[in-house]
Design a protein around this motif. Structure first.
Motif, PDB file in Angstrom:
ATOM      1  N   ILE A 101       0.840  -1.185   0.000  1.00 36.72           N
ATOM      2  CA  ILE A 101       0.000   0.000   0.000  1.00 36.72           C
ATOM      3  C   ILE A 101       0.882   1.245   0.000  1.00 36.72           C
ATOM      4  CG2 ILE A 101      -0.152   0.240   2.517  1.00 36.72           C
ATOM      5  CD1 ILE A 101      -3.099   0.662   0.114  1.00 36.72           C
ATOM      6  N   MET A 102       0.466   2.247  -0.756  1.00 35.46           N
ATOM      7  CA  MET A 102       1.132   3.557  -0.758  1.00 35.46           C
ATOM      8  C   MET A 102       0.104   4.596  -0.342  1.00 35.46           C
ATOM      9  SD  MET A 102       3.471   3.483  -4.218  1.00 35.46           S
ATOM     10  CE  MET A 102       4.241   5.038  -3.764  1.00 35.46           C
ATOM     11  N   LEU A 103       0.498   5.463   0.581  1.00 32.04           N
ATOM     12  CA  LEU A 103      -0.407   6.495   1.097  1.00 32.04           C
ATOM     13  C   LEU A 103       0.049   7.856   0.586  1.00 32.04           C
ATOM     14  CD1 LEU A 103      -2.893   6.570   2.967  1.00 32.04           C
ATOM     15  CD2 LEU A 103      -1.337   7.220   4.828  1.00 32.04           C
ATOM     16  N   LEU A 124       3.625   6.495   7.187  1.00 36.08           N
ATOM     17  CA  LEU A 124       2.618   6.465   8.241  1.00 36.08           C
ATOM     18  C   LEU A 124       1.982   5.080   8.379  1.00 36.08           C
ATOM     19  CD1 LEU A 124       0.831   9.885   7.601  1.00 36.08           C
ATOM     20  CD2 LEU A 124       2.581   9.353   9.308  1.00 36.08           C
ATOM     21  N   VAL A 125       2.125   4.241   7.363  1.00 37.48           N
ATOM     22  CA  VAL A 125       1.538   2.890   7.413  1.00 37.48           C
ATOM     23  C   VAL A 125       2.619   1.843   7.216  1.00 37.48           C
ATOM     24  CG1 VAL A 125      -0.780   3.582   6.712  1.00 37.48           C
ATOM     25  CG2 VAL A 125       0.942   3.119   4.964  1.00 37.48           C
ATOM     26  N   ALA A 126       3.782   2.123   7.761  1.00 37.63           N
ATOM     27  CA  ALA A 126       4.914   1.212   7.573  1.00 37.63           C
ATOM     28  C   ALA A 126       4.636  -0.154   8.166  1.00 37.63           C
ATOM     29  CB  ALA A 126       6.176   1.811   8.197  1.00 37.63           C
ATOM     30  N   GLY A 127       3.790  -0.226   9.207  1.00 37.23           N
ATOM     31  CA  GLY A 127       3.501  -1.507   9.824  1.00 37.23           C
ATOM     32  C   GLY A 127       2.456  -2.315   9.102  1.00 37.23           C
ATOM     33  N   GLN A 128       1.903  -1.784   8.010  1.00 34.27           N
ATOM     34  CA  GLN A 128       0.842  -2.477   7.270  1.00 34.27           C
ATOM     35  C   GLN A 128       1.285  -2.761   5.837  1.00 34.27           C
ATOM     36  OE1 GLN A 128      -2.172  -3.497   8.448  1.00 34.27           O
ATOM     37  NE2 GLN A 128      -1.517  -2.874  10.492  1.00 34.27           N
ATOM     38  N   GLN A 129       2.523  -3.215   5.703  1.00 31.19           N
ATOM     39  CA  GLN A 129       3.075  -3.360   4.360  1.00 31.19           C
ATOM     40  C   GLN A 129       3.018  -4.773   3.813  1.00 31.19           C
ATOM     41  OE1 GLN A 129       3.694  -1.166   2.202  1.00 31.19           O
ATOM     42  NE2 GLN A 129       3.387   0.587   3.540  1.00 31.19           N
ATOM     43  N   GLN A 168      -6.746  -3.499   7.633  1.00 32.26           N
ATOM     44  CA  GLN A 168      -7.548  -2.290   7.859  1.00 32.26           C
ATOM     45  C   GLN A 168      -6.663  -1.199   8.429  1.00 32.26           C
ATOM     46  OE1 GLN A 168     -10.759  -2.695  10.747  1.00 32.26           O
ATOM     47  NE2 GLN A 168     -10.373  -0.597  11.449  1.00 32.26           N
ATOM     48  N   ILE A 169      -6.815   0.031   7.916  1.00 31.46           N
ATOM     49  CA  ILE A 169      -6.187   1.205   8.524  1.00 31.46           C
ATOM     50  C   ILE A 169      -7.211   2.327   8.547  1.00 31.46           C
ATOM     51  CG2 ILE A 169      -3.806   0.637   7.853  1.00 31.46           C
ATOM     52  CD1 ILE A 169      -4.099   2.628   5.556  1.00 31.46           C
ATOM     53  N   HIS A 170      -7.091   3.180   9.572  1.00 32.63           N
ATOM     54  CA  HIS A 170      -7.954   4.355   9.631  1.00 32.63           C
ATOM     55  C   HIS A 170      -7.256   5.437  10.429  1.00 32.63           C
ATOM     56  CE1 HIS A 170      -9.114   2.046  13.244  1.00 32.63           C
ATOM     57  NE2 HIS A 170      -9.291   3.237  13.806  1.00 32.63           N
ATOM     58  N   TYR A 181      -4.480  13.513  13.464  1.00 28.07           N
ATOM     59  CA  TYR A 181      -5.236  12.855  12.390  1.00 28.07           C
ATOM     60  C   TYR A 181      -4.383  11.847  11.630  1.00 28.07           C
ATOM     61  CZ  TYR A 181      -8.151  16.974  13.143  1.00 28.07           C
ATOM     62  OH  TYR A 181      -8.900  17.962  13.705  1.00 28.07           O
ATOM     63  N   GLN A 182      -3.489  11.166  12.334  1.00 28.21           N
ATOM     64  CA  GLN A 182      -2.549  10.288  11.655  1.00 28.21           C
ATOM     65  C   GLN A 182      -3.146   8.905  11.397  1.00 28.21           C
ATOM     66  OE1 GLN A 182       0.399  11.387  10.408  1.00 28.21           O
ATOM     67  NE2 GLN A 182      -0.440  13.340  11.086  1.00 28.21           N
ATOM     68  N   TRP A 183      -2.543   8.225  10.412  1.00 27.58           N
ATOM     69  CA  TRP A 183      -2.985   6.877  10.035  1.00 27.58           C
ATOM     70  C   TRP A 183      -2.194   5.848  10.849  1.00 27.58           C
ATOM     71  CZ3 TRP A 183      -6.833   5.943   6.471  1.00 27.58           C
ATOM     72  CH2 TRP A 183      -7.303   7.070   5.777  1.00 27.58           C
ATOM     73  N   GLY A 184      -2.298   5.936  12.161  1.00 30.26           N
ATOM     74  CA  GLY A 184      -1.504   5.065  13.010  1.00 30.26           C
ATOM     75  C   GLY A 184      -2.234   3.819  13.455  1.00 30.26           C
TER      76      GLY A 184
END
Length: 983
Positions: free
Chosen positions: A94-96, A111-116, A148-150, A158-161
């Protein structure tokens, strides 16, 4: 009128999910834009741009150098932030991306490095919580894992953590998912997965553990989306294998899903969209590629099941209901919808059968007026133009003294969202969005909007220090023609039955099979506008003196009854209403039509809604329309016939009812802009211009010989006269006197030439507008002009020297010296007076001869300069110009005549001047003598060269019919509805 546009095709990946991600850009005043996966797999940014002649640009996103497989948009409501997620084609990661204030995209994948892990089938759900927030889901392409990310709603970041991963019991073919915030599933993440025809509900707790599995359906064709029910948690919408539309949801206290099913809606594909009020809207496409919609208007409380939506529907007196699934557009191959919950939706549709450069349209409803806009996405191109239909408008800004105000800013807005074109640039205008232009040297602004129907938006013009703005109704002339109160350039007589019967669009009959007589149809047009204008409406059917009528109707649903009827009492109107209301096919009255009426009129205009009946109550100034929804007759709620636009919509409905699509009506009403005749006029003007050097050379030679002979005669006369003077005064004193000459130079009368009729004609000024917007590249001619003008001065100096006027000055000086010597020579035997006379006369004779010779040299030099300048101008006029947008347009115009040249003529300054002049010449000739009249028919457009020594003057004026007796009024603002005919 129809304009010429060069446009390229929008590149969109085909046959895959999530190729278009729509969003409203807060940094561009809410303009709708999109991230698009191109056919080559690159992520591109589609946005409006004033730098683009078509108004749109599709550019690669620099932050994503590689290819991607899909993309979705994510809107953070509180922070007004636009994010996007895409999947890298090489790694499936995923790329944000984040849209910055400078309208560029920044890669924030950190910001979503843990969801790669791997991602596919991206799905976005907006939370029921207000302000809403997006939740992104994605399925691992290799396993049954769902990610899932939000965003956090904490104001600080408002981060995507926040990320989670769920292990599904099976890998679904497709899924929808959401976080349930209330109802039976509160606090859980709910996933609805379809495996074949089976839909299963998988629920996960906050620890990502599977806490519930429930089979929802076994007859599913496709998922339409998640459904946030009112107080009952999350449900799912889907299409069944028999094409029923189905909603499934939890009851509040019982652990069993309930389903509601609606048959006969006609959807082959469907997507649900929930608006800002949490109401559900179903958009989809039928097997016949018709794009349609079904709206929720309320909620029906349920004792044990979910609170099911109440759809827009027609209801009969005995309670039978017909869901109002309304057709919007034909030939729709694909639809992408902006998923963010606003009050009105936006779609990007692809239309089959359309020109490729106009296949993609931004289809949206105005939040204020609810009217639909159909904006074609055209990308800039230097290729061959094509014709598009537009309403052309012109307005002049005058000061208090009536003089034009030059180079002054004028702003234009519209009653509803519409694309406006000015100076070959596209602008988007709306009630809250305007575009600025500047007046030209005549205080004029010219602009146009798309002509896709009889009811375009009203335009508003304003300027600083203007006490009262101007209102322009682009279709005013068309309305006047249909109302029987005006004419159009190609329709030079008042509309009547024969004119309508013989009407053609693109060379084919407007109506092939008349269901009512053309005369009756014309009567309904005129009566509809008369009712809206408050004018009396009289009978057409009763012989003798015309009588007032109470109402009239056009019906085509019952072949056993007259198609056109007139009513003379309220009872007759009520009895006519009862006929369709008591018919077995009657589906009811749609009372909330005012809320969704824009959908119906859009479907009528697009020709996808079939009209069965139109009734107008003259006394009450109301109209009622009966349409087909499926195989049911549905009566729309009554609406007030109080404006000309309302009358025009009734006319559109009647046209559709009798078998004439509105688009074909537009083609019929358009004015013929015949390129063959214009090109012939251009060739005629060009022929005259090309003969100018030869004519000037002939005149120069004759004038030079005449003038030179005259000067020689005068020199001889001067010598003879001075000889006589010398003889006359040889023995006496000089008696001098002055005689006052009488008479004078008469003053030439100045007859003003008025061009007002040309100034307010958009069609006549069409080519001039294109040249003004895209000036020809004349810089290539500048070096030649400078060199050749320097040569002209050298030529003048050489001619002056060759004529030897300086020798005459020397001769005069010598004569004066002799006179002086003789005056002081006391040894000369002649008397003093005699010597003085001889010297003085000799001096005057020499000076006069010098002046005559000098004048002769000047005249010959000027004539030679005129000849050289004419030859230079002739060379400049016919030297090919460098490539430019005008080059493409110039060659395209040549391809339109019936007999195009084998080799297109290259663009030259002379050709461009002649073509620009040919437009008003041809247009006004046709306006005066009729549309079939041709200024330069056949070979008359190619005048022959005159032979030396004899006159070959030949009249090239075609004998047109007598000019129509029509008074033309000059006005400050004018509109036209004209077209170019492509031959």
């Amino acid at each position: 009128m129809q304009d010429a546009v060069s446009a390229d095709v929008l590149s969109v990946g085909a046959g895959k999910k999530n190729q278009v991600a729509l969003f409203s850009n807060p940094f561009r005043n809410g303009d709708e834009e999109a991230l698009i996966v191109s056919e080559s797999g690159r992520l591109t940014y589609l946005h409006r741009s004033d730098e683009s002649p078509t108004g749109w640009k599709q550019e690669p996103v620099a932050a994503v150098p590689g290819n991607v497989t899909e993309v979705v948009s994510l809107v953070q409501t509180v922070a007004r932030q636009i994010w996007a997620a895409c999947v890298d084609a090489a790694t499936n990661k995923i790329m944000l991306l984040k849209l910055d204030a400078n309208n560029s995209w920044t890669d924030r994948s950190d910001l979503v490095a843990g969801q790669q892990g791997g991602w596919s089938q991206l799905y976005v759900h907006y939370s029921k919580q207000r302000p809403t927030r997006p939740v992104l889901f994605g399925l691992d392409p290799q396993t049954a894992r769902l990610r899932q990310i939000h965003q956090s709603n904490v104001v600080a970041n408002y981060q995507w953590g926040l990320g989670r991963t769920f292990s599904l019991p099976a890998k679904p073919d497709e899924f929808v998912a959401a976080y349930a915030e209330d109802g039976q599933q509160s606090g859980t993440t709910v996933v609805f997965g379809r495996c074949g025809e089976v839909i299963t509900d998988w629920s996960f707790d906050s620890n990502n553990a599977l806490v519930g599995t429930k089979e929802i359906a076994t007859d599913a064709q496709s998922l339409a989306g998640a459904w946030d029910t009112l107080n009952n948690g999350l449900g799912v919408a889907y299409l069944a294998t028999n094409r029923d539309f189905v909603l499934a949801g939890w009851p509040y206290t019982i652990t069993e899903f309930f389903r509601a099913r609606w048959a006969g809606l006609g959807f082959a594909t469907a997507t649900v969209w929930q608006d800002a009020d949490e109401r559900l809207h179903v958009y989809g496409v039928t097997d016949d590629k018709v794009f349609k919609v079904l709206h929720q208007t309320g909620t029906a409380p349920s004792g044990i099941g979910p609170n099911w939506p109440v759809w827009a529907q027609a209801v009969t007196e005995d309670g039978k209901k017909t869901p109002a699934a309304v057709e919007l557009h034909a030939n729709v191959a694909a639809v992408a919808t902006d998923s963010y919950p606003t009050f009105r939706p936006t779609h990007l549709i692809k239309v089959d059968g359309a020109r490729p450069s106009e296949a993609f349209r931004l289809y949206r409803q105005d939040v204020t007026t609810t009217w639909w806009s159909d904006e074609k996405i055209r990308l800039p191109s230097s290729g061959t133009p094509h014709v598009v239909s537009r309403y052309a408008c012109e307005a002049r800004l005058l000061n208090v003294y009536g003089a034009p105000v030059v180079d002054y800013e004028v702003v234009v807005s519209a009653s509803s969202r519409v694309e406006m074109f000015a100076n070959d640039v596209s602008y988007l205008i709306a009630p809250n969005k305007s575009a600025a232009m500047r007046t030209d040297a005549f205080g004029k602004v010219s602009f146009s909007i798309a002509a896709d129907g009889l009811t375009p938006p009203v335009l508003y013009l304003n300027a600083i220090n203007l006490a009262k703005g101007a209102v322009i109704r682009p279709a005013a002339d068309v309305h006047a023609y249909l109302a029987g109160e005006g004419i159009l350039p190609t329709h030079q007589r008042i509309l009547d039955g024969p004119a309508l019967e013989n009407a053609k669009a693109d060379g084919q009959p407007l109506v092939r099979d008349w269901k009512i007589t053309p005369g009756d149809a014309v009567a309904t047009f005129k009566n509809s506008f008369a009712v809206a204008s408050g004018k009396p409406v009289t009978t057409r059917l009763v012989g003798g003196r015309a009588q007032p009528i109470k109402g009239f109707a056009v019906q085509t649903w019952d072949a056993g009854r007259p198609a056109y009827q007139e009513f003379f009492s309220d009872d007759e109107i009520r009895r006519d209403e009862a006929l369709h209301r008591t018919h077995p096919a009657f589906g009811g009255i749609w009372d909330d039509i005012l809320q969704w009426g824009a959908d119906v009129w859009q479907g009528i205009k697009q020709g996808v809604i079939k009209v069965a009946k139109v009734v107008v109550d003259v006394a009450k100034k109301i109209a009622s329309v009966v349409i087909y929804i499926g195989n049911k007759l549905v009566e729309l709620g009554k609406f007030i016939l109080g404006t000309l636009d309302a009358a025009a919509r009734v006319v559109e409905a009647i046209f559709q009812q009798v078998g004439a699509a509105v688009s074909r009506v537009v083609d019929w009403l358009k004015s013929l802009f015949n390129f063959q005749d214009i090109w012939d006029t251009k060739k005629a003007l060009e022929g005259v211009l090309k003969q100018a050097p030869e004519l000037i050379s002939t005149v120069r030679q004759k004038l030079g010989a005449i003038s030179h002979g005259w000067f020689i005669e005068q020199e001889q006369a001067v010598r003879a006269n001075f000889s006589d003077l010398k003889a006359q005064y040889a023995g006496g004193q000089l008696a001098m006197g002055i005689q006052k000459a009488g008479g004078g130079i008469p003053t030439a009368s100045k007859v003003p030439i008025h061009a007002q009729s040309f100034a307010n004609n958009p069609q006549a000024n069409w080519m001039l507008g294109r040249v003004t917007a895209n000036p020809p590249a004349l810089h290539a001619l500048s070096p030649k002009l400078r060199a050749d003008t320097d040569g002209l001065w050298d030529q003048f100096a050489q001619i002056w020297e060759d004529a030897a006027p300086a020798k005459e000055f020397v001769r005069a000086a010598q004569s004066f010296a002799r006179m002086f010597t003789e005056l002081v020579d006391f040894n000369n035997p002649k008397p003093l007076d005699q010597r003085e006379f001889d010297a003085l006369f000799t001096f005057l004779e020499s000076v006069t001869e010098m002046l005559l010779k000098t004048a002769d040299a000047v005249v010959q030099s000027l004539l030679a300069i005129i000849q050289s300048a004419t030859e230079l101008l002739n060379e400049v006029l016919w030297t090919p110009l460098p490539p430019s947008p005008l080059t493409v347009l110039y060659k395209w115009i040549q391809s339109n005549p019936a007999h195009p040249p084998a080799e297109p003529e290259e663009l030259t300054l002379g050709g461009l001047v002649c073509l620009t002049a040919a437009f008003p010449t041809t247009v006004f000739y046709k306006l005066i003598f009729g549309t079939d009249a041709v200024p330069f028919p056949g070979e008359l457009c190619r005048p022959s060269r005159p032979r030396a020594g004899r006159s070959t003057r030949r009249s090239t004026r075609a004998e047109g019919p007598r000019a129509s007796r029509r008074s033309w009024e000059s006005c400050k603002a004018s509109t036209a509805f004209w077209t170019l005919r492509q031959t």
